[in-house]
Design a protein around this motif. Structure first.
Motif, short mmCIF file in Angstrom:
data_model
loop_
_atom_site.label_atom_id
_atom_site.label_comp_id
_atom_site.label_asym_id
_atom_site.label_seq_id
_atom_site.Cartn_x
_atom_site.Cartn_y
_atom_site.Cartn_z
N PRO A 37 -1.72 -14.39 -2.88
CA PRO A 37 -2.52 -13.52 -3.95
C PRO A 37 -1.64 -12.54 -4.61
N VAL A 38 -2.00 -12.23 -5.86
CA VAL A 38 -1.18 -11.60 -6.80
C VAL A 38 -1.83 -9.99 -6.85
N CYS A 39 -0.88 -8.99 -6.39
CA CYS A 39 -1.57 -7.60 -6.67
C CYS A 39 -0.67 -6.87 -7.65
N LYS A 40 -0.96 -5.75 -8.11
CA LYS A 40 -0.31 -5.07 -9.10
C LYS A 40 -0.58 -3.54 -8.71
N ILE A 41 0.42 -2.70 -8.83
CA ILE A 41 0.33 -1.29 -8.73
C ILE A 41 -0.04 -0.71 -10.05
N VAL A 42 -1.37 -0.17 -10.43
CA VAL A 42 -1.55 0.25 -11.54
C VAL A 42 -2.72 1.42 -11.16
N ASP A 43 -2.97 2.01 -12.22
CA ASP A 43 -3.98 3.10 -12.08
C ASP A 43 -5.62 2.63 -12.59
N TYR A 44 -6.17 2.18 -11.39
CA TYR A 44 -7.45 1.41 -11.36
C TYR A 44 -8.50 1.70 -12.49
N GLY A 45 -8.69 3.15 -12.98
CA GLY A 45 -9.54 3.44 -14.02
C GLY A 45 -9.16 3.03 -15.24
N LYS A 46 -7.77 2.96 -15.60
CA LYS A 46 -7.23 2.54 -16.83
C LYS A 46 -7.16 1.19 -16.84
N PHE A 47 -7.24 0.38 -15.71
CA PHE A 47 -7.02 -1.04 -15.66
C PHE A 47 -8.29 -1.61 -16.11
N MET A 70 0.84 -1.25 -0.02
CA MET A 70 -0.08 -0.02 -0.10
C MET A 70 0.89 1.26 -0.01
N ARG A 71 1.79 1.13 0.77
CA ARG A 71 2.88 2.21 0.88
C ARG A 71 3.50 2.57 -0.40
N LEU A 72 3.84 1.63 -1.27
CA LEU A 72 4.56 1.39 -2.55
C LEU A 72 3.46 2.38 -3.56
N ALA A 73 2.39 1.64 -3.33
CA ALA A 73 1.15 2.38 -4.32
C ALA A 73 0.89 3.64 -4.19
N GLU A 74 1.00 3.83 -2.78
CA GLU A 74 0.57 5.47 -2.78
C GLU A 74 1.82 6.57 -3.01
N GLU A 75 2.96 5.97 -2.84
CA GLU A 75 4.04 6.59 -3.36
C GLU A 75 4.13 7.01 -4.80
N ALA A 76 3.67 6.01 -5.57
CA ALA A 76 3.62 6.25 -6.96
C ALA A 76 2.14 6.82 -7.44
N GLU A 77 1.44 7.30 -6.39
CA GLU A 77 0.03 7.74 -6.57
C GLU A 77 -0.71 7.07 -7.43
N LEU A 78 -0.63 5.66 -7.35
CA LEU A 78 -1.50 4.78 -8.16
C LEU A 78 -2.46 3.82 -7.12
N ASP A 79 -3.06 2.85 -7.55
CA ASP A 79 -3.96 1.99 -6.64
C ASP A 79 -3.16 0.79 -6.92
N LEU A 80 -3.33 -0.08 -5.48
CA LEU A 80 -2.95 -1.47 -5.10
C LEU A 80 -4.18 -2.49 -5.63
N VAL A 81 -4.19 -3.04 -6.88
CA VAL A 81 -5.37 -3.85 -7.37
C VAL A 81 -4.93 -5.47 -7.22
N LYS A 82 -5.93 -6.28 -6.64
CA LYS A 82 -5.67 -7.69 -6.76
C LYS A 82 -6.09 -8.48 -8.00
N ILE A 83 -5.14 -8.89 -8.67
CA ILE A 83 -5.23 -9.50 -9.90
C ILE A 83 -5.75 -10.88 -9.80
N ALA A 84 -4.94 -11.65 -9.04
CA ALA A 84 -5.21 -13.11 -8.98
C ALA A 84 -5.63 -13.52 -7.56
N PRO A 85 -6.72 -13.53 -7.12
CA PRO A 85 -7.18 -13.76 -5.68
C PRO A 85 -6.87 -15.05 -5.08
N THR A 86 -6.98 -16.03 -5.99
CA THR A 86 -6.88 -17.23 -5.97
C THR A 86 -5.57 -17.92 -5.61
N ALA A 87 -4.49 -17.13 -6.15
CA ALA A 87 -3.05 -17.52 -5.86
C ALA A 87 -2.80 -17.66 -4.55
N LYS A 88 -1.63 -18.57 -4.13
CA LYS A 88 -1.07 -18.58 -3.05
C LYS A 88 0.29 -17.83 -2.78
#
Length: 164
Positions: free
Chosen positions: A50-60, A30-48
């Protein structure tokens, strides 16, 4: 899930440019996402984990919708066209029906050929199977019989599909 909705302890993090940042605690992500002024989005919730990515949510979301539309354009829907015949059909009428079936098959549709029996015609069902066989034979150059003629109630049906 985005930002504060993510409740996992650790996540596998993917950076802004697609680089792997490894497994990190959610607070750090979350801290890294806020520093980049982007969102933290969970891409693969079933993985162990879970996989998250730092992206602009609207664009995603926009990219996701666009990919779904593109996939929908490429898929071909196959329709089933029905052709009805009667046991006492004449050869010219049969040829007309064969030509319309040929047109349907060339468009990539399946053709359901139905031989309908009424009244006293029910007594002579087994003598009328040759009509469907002739129909399939006349279209054998462009089609193949998917389901052989089968009696169902007051009718006999057969399915034809385009040769591959």
């Amino acid at each position: 899930m985005i930002n504060e909705q993510i409740r996992d302890k650790e996540v596998r993090l993917i950076g802004v440019n697609g680089e792997q940042l490894g497994i990190v605690p959610v607070r750090e992500a979350m801290r890294l996402a806020e520093e980049a002024e982007l969102d933290l989005v969970k891409i693969a919730p079933t993985a162990k984990p879970p996989v998250c990515k730092i992206v602009d949510y609207g664009k995603f979301k926009y990219e996701q919708v666009r990919k779904e539309k593109e996939a929908k354009k490429k898929q071909k829907t196959i329709e089933i066209k029905e052709i009805r015949l009667s046991p006492n059909i004449d050869t010219n009428d049969l040829n007309t029906k064969v030509n319309s079936a040929r047109k349907f098959l060339s468009k990539g549709d399946k053709v359901k050929v139905t031989l309908r029996f009424r009244g006293r015609e029910m007594a002579h069902m087994n003598n009328s199977k040759h009509i469907l066989d002739d129909f399939a034979e006349s279209l054998s150059d462009i089609s193949v019989v998917e389901k052989a003629p089968k009696v169902e109630g007051r009718s006999m049906t057969m399915f034809l599909t385009e040769k591959r």
